[in-house]
Design a protein around this motif. Structure first.
Motif, short mmCIF file in Angstrom:
data_model
loop_
_atom_site.label_atom_id
_atom_site.label_comp_id
_atom_site.label_asym_id
_atom_site.label_seq_id
_atom_site.Cartn_x
_atom_site.Cartn_y
_atom_site.Cartn_z
N GLN A 312 -87.21 15.46 -10.88
CA GLN A 312 -87.49 14.38 -9.92
C GLN A 312 -88.74 13.61 -10.32
O GLN A 312 -88.76 12.36 -10.31
N ASP A 313 -89.81 14.32 -10.68
CA ASP A 313 -91.05 13.65 -11.09
C ASP A 313 -90.82 12.80 -12.33
O ASP A 313 -91.32 11.68 -12.44
N ALA A 314 -90.05 13.35 -13.28
CA ALA A 314 -89.74 12.58 -14.49
C ALA A 314 -88.94 11.34 -14.13
O ALA A 314 -89.20 10.23 -14.63
N SER A 315 -87.95 11.48 -13.26
CA SER A 315 -87.11 10.35 -12.87
C SER A 315 -87.92 9.27 -12.17
O SER A 315 -87.75 8.07 -12.43
N SER A 316 -88.83 9.69 -11.29
CA SER A 316 -89.66 8.72 -10.58
C SER A 316 -90.55 7.94 -11.54
O SER A 316 -90.68 6.72 -11.43
N THR A 317 -91.15 8.65 -12.50
CA THR A 317 -92.01 8.00 -13.48
C THR A 317 -91.21 7.03 -14.36
O THR A 317 -91.61 5.89 -14.60
N ILE A 318 -90.05 7.49 -14.84
CA ILE A 318 -89.22 6.67 -15.73
C ILE A 318 -88.73 5.41 -15.02
O ILE A 318 -88.85 4.29 -15.54
N VAL A 319 -88.18 5.58 -13.82
CA VAL A 319 -87.66 4.43 -13.09
C VAL A 319 -88.80 3.48 -12.70
O VAL A 319 -88.66 2.25 -12.81
N LEU A 334 -80.91 5.36 -16.48
CA LEU A 334 -81.71 6.58 -16.62
C LEU A 334 -81.75 7.38 -15.32
O LEU A 334 -81.92 8.60 -15.34
N ALA A 335 -81.60 6.69 -14.18
CA ALA A 335 -81.51 7.42 -12.92
C ALA A 335 -80.28 8.32 -12.91
O ALA A 335 -80.32 9.47 -12.46
N PHE A 388 -77.73 19.88 -3.82
CA PHE A 388 -79.13 19.80 -3.39
C PHE A 388 -79.96 19.18 -4.49
O PHE A 388 -80.81 18.31 -4.25
N GLY A 389 -79.72 19.61 -5.74
CA GLY A 389 -80.44 19.03 -6.87
C GLY A 389 -80.21 17.54 -7.00
O GLY A 389 -81.13 16.77 -7.30
N ALA A 390 -78.96 17.10 -6.77
CA ALA A 390 -78.67 15.66 -6.84
C ALA A 390 -79.51 14.89 -5.85
O ALA A 390 -80.10 13.84 -6.18
N SER A 391 -79.60 15.37 -4.60
CA SER A 391 -80.37 14.65 -3.58
C SER A 391 -81.86 14.62 -3.93
O SER A 391 -82.54 13.61 -3.70
N ILE A 392 -82.38 15.70 -4.50
CA ILE A 392 -83.80 15.76 -4.88
C ILE A 392 -84.11 14.72 -5.95
O ILE A 392 -85.08 13.94 -5.84
N ILE A 393 -83.31 14.69 -7.00
CA ILE A 393 -83.61 13.81 -8.15
C ILE A 393 -83.37 12.35 -7.81
O ILE A 393 -84.16 11.48 -8.20
N ILE A 394 -82.31 12.07 -7.09
CA ILE A 394 -82.04 10.68 -6.69
C ILE A 394 -83.15 10.16 -5.79
O ILE A 394 -83.55 8.98 -5.89
N THR A 395 -83.69 11.01 -4.94
CA THR A 395 -84.85 10.61 -4.12
C THR A 395 -86.00 10.16 -5.00
O THR A 395 -86.64 9.13 -4.74
N GLY A 396 -86.27 10.92 -6.07
CA GLY A 396 -87.35 10.54 -6.98
C GLY A 396 -87.09 9.22 -7.67
O GLY A 396 -87.99 8.39 -7.81
#
Length: 467
Positions: A312-319, A334-335, A388-396
Motif C-alpha cells: 500500500q505504501d509503495a502504491s501510494s508513493t508511485i501513484v 501501476l495501481a 482484504f489485501g485488495a481493499s488495503i492496496i487500492i486505498t493507498g
C-alpha cells in the motif's frame, strides 16, 4: 531502480514496474511486520500474566487502534502532497510542506493525547468491562495515550521520507522499534528474576509493572525511534533536508488542502476503528475467554495482512508521483499492478494462516481454551485475506491520487451495513465464531467494491495537484 522513471515520458515494462514496486515495498513490509511482532510480543508477555490481564488489554485494544488511526490519518494529506510535489520536481515546496506537516501533526497529536486521557476512566465501563479488568484497562490505555505525540512524529517522518522513494532507513528504524520494545518490555512488565537461557542462569532486573509495563515499553520505544527519524528527514533525505537560507513559511492554502485530504481518511478510520469498538462491545458479553481469544486472533491475523500495507505504501508513493508528473494513465496501470501483486501475497499468507493457526495463537497464550477458540476463528478469516489485501492496496493508490472520499464511503458501507449488523445477529447464537464469520463476509464484499471502483477512473480524475 529510481522513481525518476516515473517522471520520464516513457512507458515502464511490466518487469520494471514489478521490480520498482518490490523495491519500494520490502522495507515497509519488514517494518510493518516488525510492528506486528511488537504487538505479538506485548500480547505474549501479558498473556503469561494471566487471562484477566489479557482480557483487559483486549477490552481497550480497539480504542487504542482508533486513536492510532486518527493520528495516522491527520498526517496523510501532507504526505500525499509531498509525494506529488516530488513527482512534479518542486522540492522546495515539498520541503516547506514537510515542515508544516510536522508542526501541525504534533499539535493534533497533543490534542488527541489530552482527549484520550480525559475519557480513559470511563472507557472500560462503556465497552462492557467490569470487575478486576477495569483498573488494568485504564492503566494500559492512559500510558498508550501518552505515547500518541511520539507515534505521530515517528509516523509523519516515516511517511515523508517514504514519499520521496527512500524506504530503507524508515524500514530499518521501524524494525528496531520491535527490538527496543522487547528490551523495554522485559524490564517493565516482569519483576526482577533469575532467567535460564541455553543452560546459563543470570539475574535480570525488572520493574514488575505488569499490564502498565507493556504500554510503557511501547512508549519508551517510540522515544528512541522518533528522534532519529526526524533527524533523517530534516538533515539527511536529499529532497527534504534543510537548505541554507530556507525558512519555514506558513501557507494556509497548503495546510487547508492537506487537511481536506486528511479529513476523509480520519472519517474512514473512525468508521473502521469505531466499528471495531462496537465489535468489542458485542464480544464483551461472551466472557473473558472470548475477549482474550478475539484480541489475540486479531494480533495473529495482522501478521498475515501486513505485507499488503507494505505494498500500500509503495502504491501510494508511485501513484502520487505519477500524478505529480502528469501521467494519469501510468498511475492507473501501476495501481492495478500493485493491487494484483498484493493480492497474490495475501493468498500465500492466508494459506499459511490457515495451516498454522494453532501455533500462531499458541505463541501468545498458554491457555488451552483461548488457543482453541483463537485458532478456530483465525481459520475462518483466512478465506478473506486476498480481498482484504485488495481493499488495503487500492486505498493507498487512491490516497496517492488525492482521492480519500471514495475509500471512506466504501468502508462505511461495508463495515456498518454488513459487519456490525451481521455480528450482532450471529454472536448471541454462535458466539465469537459468528463475529468472525461476519468479518470474513464483510471483507470479501469490501474487496469486491474496491476492485469495481479501481476499474473505473473516477478516483483518478479527482487527483489534485494544487499547492
Amino acid at each position: 531502480m529510481s522513481l525518476a522513471f516515473l517522471q520520464e515520458k516513457r512507458q515502464l515494462s511490466r518487469h520494471e514496474a514489478v521490480r520498482m514496486t518490490l523495491k519500494l515495498s520490502w522495507p515497509t513490509i519488514l517494518a510493518q511486520l516488525s510492528s506486528v511482532f511488537m504487538q505479538y510480543i506485548d500480547a505474549s508477555m501479558v498473556g503469561r500474566l494471566g487471562p484477566l490481564e489479557s482480557a483487559a488489554i483486549g477490552l481497550v485494544a480497539s480504542s487504542t487502534w482508533l486513536l492510532g488511526g486518527l493520528s495516522f490519518a491527520f498526517t496523510t494529506g501532507f504526505i500525499v502532497l509531498v509525494a506529488q510535489q516530488i513527482g512534479a520536481r518542486d522540492e522546495r515546496t515539498a520541503r516547506n510542506l514537510a515542515r508544516q506537516g510536522i508542526l501541525v501533526s504534533l499539535g493534533f497529536g497533543l490534542a488527541l493525547m489530552a482527549f484520550g486521557l480525559l475519557v480513559s476512566p470511563f472507557l472500560p465501563y462503556a465497552l462492557g468491562g467490569e470487575g478486576a479488568i477495569v483498573p488494568y484497562a485504564v492503566q494500559y490505555f492512559q500510558i498508550v495515550c501518552l505515547s500518541i505525540p511520539l507515534m505521530q512524529l515517528a509516523g509523519v517522518a516515516t511517511g515523508m521520507i517514504q514519499s520521496t522513494g527512500h524506504m530503507r532507513f524508515p524500514g530499518v528504524m521501524n524494525t528496531l522499534l520491535c527490538f527496543f520494545d522487547v528490551c523495554f518490555n522485559m524490564f517493565c512488565i516482569f519483576p526482577s528474576r533469575t532467567v535460564t537461557l541455553a543452560g546459563l542462569s543470570f539475574w535480570l532486573p525488572g520493574a514488575g509493572l505488569g499490564v502498565a509495563g507493556a504500554a510503557l515499553g511501547t512508549l519508551l520505544s517510540y522515544v528512541v525511534v522518533s528522534i532519529p527519524l526526524l533527524f533523517w528527514m530534516l538533515c539527511v533525505t536529499p529532497e527534504l533536508k534543510s537548505r541554507p537560507g530556507e525558512k519555514l513559511h506558513w501557507v494556509p492554502r497548503q495546510i487547508f488542502h492537506a487537511i481536506r485530504i486528511s479529513i476523509p481518511v480520519a472519517i474512514e478510520r473512525l468508521v473502521q476503528n469505531g466499528a471495531q469498538v462496537v465489535s468489542t462491545r458485542i464480544v464483551s458479553p461472551l466472557g473473558a475467554t472470548a475477549l482474550a481469544a478475539n484480541s489475540f486472533a486479531v494480533t495473529a491475523e495482522s501478521v498475515c495482512y501486513m505485507p499488503a500495507y507494505g505494498v500500500q505504501d509503495a502504491s501510494s508513493t508511485i501513484v502520487g508521483q505519477c500524478v505529480g508528473a502528469k501521467r494519469p494513465e501510468m498511475a492507473h496501470r501501476l495501481a492495478w499492478l500493485t493491487t494484483i501483486l498484493g493480492m497474490l501475497l495475501m493468498v500465500a499468507t492466508g494459506a499459511l494462516m490457515f495451516l498454522f493457526a494453532p501455533e500462531m495463537i499458541g505463541l501468545i497464550s498458554p491457555d488451552e481454551e483461548i488457543r482453541a477458540l483463537g485458532a478456530r476463528v483465525l481459520r475462518i478469516e483466512a478465506f478473506a485475506e486476498p480481498m482484504f489485501g485488495a481493499s488495503i492496496i487500492i486505498t493507498g493508490a487512491m490516497r496517492g491520487a488525492g482521492d480519500t472520499v471514495g475509500p471512506t464511503l466504501l468502508n462505511l458501507v461495508s463495515m456498518w451495513l454488513v459487519r456490525i449488523p451481521l455480528s450482532a445477529l450471529l454472536a448471541p447464537h454462535i458466539g465469537l465464531v459468528g463475529v468472525w464469520i461476519a468479518m470474513c463476509v464483510e471483507l470479501n464484499i469490501r474487496g469486491i467494491l474496491f476492485l469495481i471502483r479501481l476499474a473505473g477512473k473516477s478516483w483518478l480524475r479527482k487527483a489534485q495537484n494544487i499547492v
